[in-house]
Design a protein around this motif. Structure first.
Motif, PDB file in Angstrom:
ATOM      1  N   ASP A 198      10.932   2.585  -9.959  1.00 30.00           N
ATOM      2  CA  ASP A 198      10.006   3.026  -8.911  1.00 30.00           C
ATOM      3  C   ASP A 198       8.710   3.553  -9.516  1.00 30.00           C
ATOM      4  OD1 ASP A 198       8.802   3.718  -6.584  1.00 30.00           O
ATOM      5  OD2 ASP A 198      10.216   5.301  -6.025  1.00 30.00           O
ATOM      6  N   GLU A 199       7.709   2.706  -9.578  1.00 31.91           N
ATOM      7  CA  GLU A 199       6.390   3.082 -10.120  1.00 31.91           C
ATOM      8  C   GLU A 199       6.510   3.866 -11.420  1.00 31.91           C
ATOM      9  OE1 GLU A 199       3.205   4.221  -7.652  1.00 31.91           O
ATOM     10  OE2 GLU A 199       4.231   3.658  -5.801  1.00 31.91           O
ATOM     11  N   VAL A 200       7.211   3.295 -12.367  1.00 30.82           N
ATOM     12  CA  VAL A 200       7.553   4.045 -13.576  1.00 30.82           C
ATOM     13  C   VAL A 200       6.371   4.252 -14.517  1.00 30.82           C
ATOM     14  CG1 VAL A 200       9.964   3.340 -13.484  1.00 30.82           C
ATOM     15  CG2 VAL A 200       8.346   1.971 -14.799  1.00 30.82           C
ATOM     16  N   PRO A 252       0.816  -1.218   0.000  1.00 31.22           N
ATOM     17  CA  PRO A 252       0.000   0.000   0.000  1.00 31.22           C
ATOM     18  C   PRO A 252       0.848   1.266   0.000  1.00 31.22           C
ATOM     19  CG  PRO A 252      -0.093  -1.110   2.131  1.00 31.22           C
ATOM     20  CD  PRO A 252       0.627  -2.026   1.207  1.00 31.22           C
ATOM     21  N   SER A 253       0.237   2.374  -0.390  1.00 34.90           N
ATOM     22  CA  SER A 253       0.912   3.663  -0.451  1.00 34.90           C
ATOM     23  C   SER A 253       1.493   4.031   0.910  1.00 34.90           C
ATOM     24  CB  SER A 253      -0.082   4.730  -0.907  1.00 34.90           C
ATOM     25  OG  SER A 253       0.572   5.954  -1.019  1.00 34.90           O
ATOM     26  N   GLY A 254       2.733   4.511   0.893  1.00 29.09           N
ATOM     27  CA  GLY A 254       3.365   4.955   2.127  1.00 29.09           C
ATOM     28  C   GLY A 254       3.991   3.846   2.952  1.00 29.09           C
ATOM     29  N   CYS A 255       4.039   2.624   2.405  1.00 26.75           N
ATOM     30  CA  CYS A 255       4.569   1.504   3.196  1.00 26.75           C
ATOM     31  C   CYS A 255       6.088   1.445   3.146  1.00 26.75           C
ATOM     32  CB  CYS A 255       3.960   0.181   2.736  1.00 26.75           C
ATOM     33  SG  CYS A 255       4.585  -0.365   1.145  1.00 26.75           S
ATOM     34  N   GLY A 256       6.723   2.311   2.368  1.00 24.74           N
ATOM     35  CA  GLY A 256       8.191   2.353   2.374  1.00 24.74           C
ATOM     36  C   GLY A 256       8.856   1.745   1.155  1.00 24.74           C
ATOM     37  N   LYS A 257       8.107   1.504   0.091  1.00 26.77           N
ATOM     38  CA  LYS A 257       8.687   0.873  -1.106  1.00 26.77           C
ATOM     39  C   LYS A 257       9.746   1.766  -1.749  1.00 26.77           C
ATOM     40  CE  LYS A 257       4.694   0.685  -3.216  1.00 26.77           C
ATOM     41  NZ  LYS A 257       3.782   1.332  -2.245  1.00 26.77           N
ATOM     42  N   SER A 258       9.391   3.027  -1.965  1.00 31.39           N
ATOM     43  CA  SER A 258      10.346   3.954  -2.597  1.00 31.39           C
ATOM     44  C   SER A 258      11.569   4.120  -1.714  1.00 31.39           C
ATOM     45  CB  SER A 258       9.713   5.320  -2.818  1.00 31.39           C
ATOM     46  OG  SER A 258       8.643   5.212  -3.713  1.00 31.39           O
ATOM     47  N   THR A 259      11.345   4.290  -0.432  1.00 29.41           N
ATOM     48  CA  THR A 259      12.461   4.486   0.490  1.00 29.41           C
ATOM     49  C   THR A 259      13.404   3.291   0.430  1.00 29.41           C
ATOM     50  OG1 THR A 259      10.986   5.743   1.913  1.00 29.41           O
ATOM     51  CG2 THR A 259      13.069   5.018   2.869  1.00 29.41           C
ATOM     52  N   PHE A 260      12.837   2.097   0.431  1.00 25.92           N
ATOM     53  CA  PHE A 260      13.665   0.891   0.339  1.00 25.92           C
ATOM     54  C   PHE A 260      14.507   0.916  -0.936  1.00 25.92           C
ATOM     55  CE2 PHE A 260      13.970  -3.341  -1.624  1.00 25.92           C
ATOM     56  CZ  PHE A 260      14.939  -3.883  -0.774  1.00 25.92           C
TER      57      PHE A 260
END
Ligand SMILES: Nc1ncnc2c1ncn2[C@@H]1O[C@H](COP(=O)(O)OP(=O)(O)OP(=O)(O)O)[C@@H](O)[C@H]1O
Ligand SMILES: [Mg+2]
Lengths: 261, 219
Positions: A174-176, A41-49
């Motif tokens: 990242d969510e390209v 889900p949004s905000g779960c840290g995927k981009s940060t990871f």
């Protein structure tokens, strides 16, 4: 698989922004040639990871191994700096949601930028590489265009070619396709599929469940900064065991169930 | 009672005027270039994350932006020699004040231009493996400089007007020359009208040029 096959090994990775802990102890192995899709889900840290993997963010704890380079963030500063950090990143390609092409360069110039600025390659050599890659992403006729003269899908394909021009050992996405009009998503996913088929090692953050189902070797589900479930794509997507995976996937069921033609 | 305008007397001081004009232009160009150098160096340093680097620069910028230039010039002329216990000639003290004033604005313009570049440009450059120097030179500055030029030209135009304040410390610029011609001719109306006309003749074309350039950067 032997240890030699491990392209990326992440152990106990953490990242906090002040009091917010965006990534809370993620461990993950990516093998050479593997496509790993990260969902959640949004905000779960995927981009940060993802940004921790190429050190666009400095992790707060854990260890990170990319290729033969291991960095221990628990120990007193092994975080690379300056030129060393730049070299580390040069081996990893990354493509972003907003394309982030260089507006003062043509499509060709964008793709040549890495080889020329970072690798100090001769112009002719870099141009040959760039023309090849632009042809590969279907943009032979658009090499002289500036980013503002290209559609979103075309821009994103240039961005992929720009990253590939560095001949990276690992590609991060990242969510390209999230910023694209629906009718342009396919052309970008097709390019990514082709890279996957050629054996590119990839970590892909996406909400495109059909892509995950068809292309991923391994799917990782994140929630609240942690990995809640991971495994082979079909297993995780079609028979999820974790309750949070189930509730997250419920939104996409029509897409996943939709068998490919 | 109609006033009888007579510019003949004023124009007979042509050599005088030319010298004054030269002084005004020299101070404008000199202090703008000096300010530009200060702006580039300090603006770049302001990107540092080290507080002990940025804090003194912010202090300098705000000090010069938040005090009147006239006060600065007078201070540099009367107070600085006492502080440093050296005799500063008027032209140098005033020039120093004007340069530091321009430098404060140029610093802000330079920093503003750089931080106005989208963060996606920085992360894309870093992700490709560029060092900070390579990123600045090839990606950030080429885009930022285009945005810095219009505000810098505007500030330079203001700076040219500001040189008229040199008058208070007896630097023989256009304005001061005017006051001398007045004391000679007792024709303040003609003299100061001529002074205004000369400033206008220089500044109006510059302003038009700046506007055109701004429109060009915008598109
Ligand atoms: N630079 C930052 N400063 C402070 N907090 C941040 C920063 N970047 C991310 N966060 C926080 O960290 C958490 C994880 O963000 P992240 O962008 O990694 O999530 P995400 O899974 O990529 O979400 P999305 O699907 O919306 O892109 C969020 O709570 C976010 O607000
Ligand atoms: Mg994200």
């Amino acid at each position: 698989m032997t240890n030699n096959d491990v392209m990326v090994r992440v152990e106990g990775l953490r990242k906090s922004y002040g009091t917010v802990e965006a990534v809370r102890g993620v461990s993950l192995d990516v093998h050479r040639g593997q496509v790993v899709v990260v969902i959640g889900p949004s905000g779960c840290g995927k981009s940060t990871f993802l940004r921790c993997v190429n050190l666009l963010e400095t992790p707060s704890a854990g260890t990170l191994q990319v290729g033969d380079r291991t960095i221990d963030f628990n120990a007193a500063h092994t975080m690379p700096r300056g030129r060393d950090l730049a070299r580390f990143r040069a081996r990893i390609g990354m493509v972003f949601q907003q394309f982030d092409l260089f507006p003062h360069m043509t499509a060709l110039g964008n793709v040549m930028s890495g080889p020329m600025i970072v690798k100090k390659m001769r112009e002719q050599e870099a141009e040959a590489i760039a023309r090849n890659l632009l042809a590969k992403v279907g943009l032979t006729d658009f090499t002289a265009r500036f980013p503002r003269e290209l559609s979103g899908g075309q821009q994103q394909r240039v961005a992929i070619a720009r990253a590939m021009a560095m001949e990276p050992e690992l590609m991060l996405f990242d969510e390209v396709t999230s910023a694209l009009d629906p009718e342009l998503v396919g052309e970008v996913l097709d390019v990514m599929k082709e890279l996957a088929l050629e054996g590119t090692t990839m970590i892909v953050v996406t909400h495109e469940m059909a892509f995950a189902r068809d292309v991923a070797d391994h799917v990782v589900v994140m929630d609240a900064g942690q990995v809640v479930e991971q495994g082979p794509a079909t297993e995780v997507l079609l028979q999820p065991k974790n309750a949070r995976t189930v509730s997250f996937l419920a939104r996409f069921h029509s897409t996943i169930g939709d068998r490919k033609s | 009672m109609a006033y009888k305008w007579d510019f003949g007397l004023v124009l007979s001081y042509a050599n005088f005027w030319l010298k004054g004009l030269g002084v005004t232009l020299a101070y404008s160009v000199g202090t703008v270039l000096g300010g530009l150098i200060i702006g580039v160096v300090l603006g770049m340093l302001l990107l540092s994350r080290r507080k002990w680097v940025t804090l003194p620069i912010h202090f300098y910028v705000e000090l010069f932006r938040c005090t009147p230039l006239l006060v600065q010039i007078v201070w540099f002329y009367y107070a600085l020699p006492i502080v440093l216990s050296v005799e500063l000639p008027a032209w140098l003290a005033a020039g120093l004040g004007l340069t530091l004033y321009m430098g404060a604005f140029a610093t802000e313009i330079f920093r503003g231009g750089i931080i106005s570049i989208d963060k996606g440009q920085w992360q894309a450059s870093r992700a490709l493996g560029m060092t900070n120097g390579e990123m600045m030179r090839h990606i950030i500055l080429p885009q930022a400089i285009k945005r810095m030029v219009p505000p810098f030209v505007n500030q330079s135009i203001i700076q040219l007007k500001n040189t008229s304040l040199l008058y208070v410390v007896a630097v023989p610029d256009l304005m001061y020359t005017g006051s001398i011609v007045v004391s000679d001719t007792f024709r303040p109306l003609e003299v100061y009208t001529s002074v205004a006309a000369m400033y206008f003749a220089i500044l109006y074309p510059l302003t038009l040029w700046a506007k055109r350039m701004e429109a060009k950067v915008d598109q």
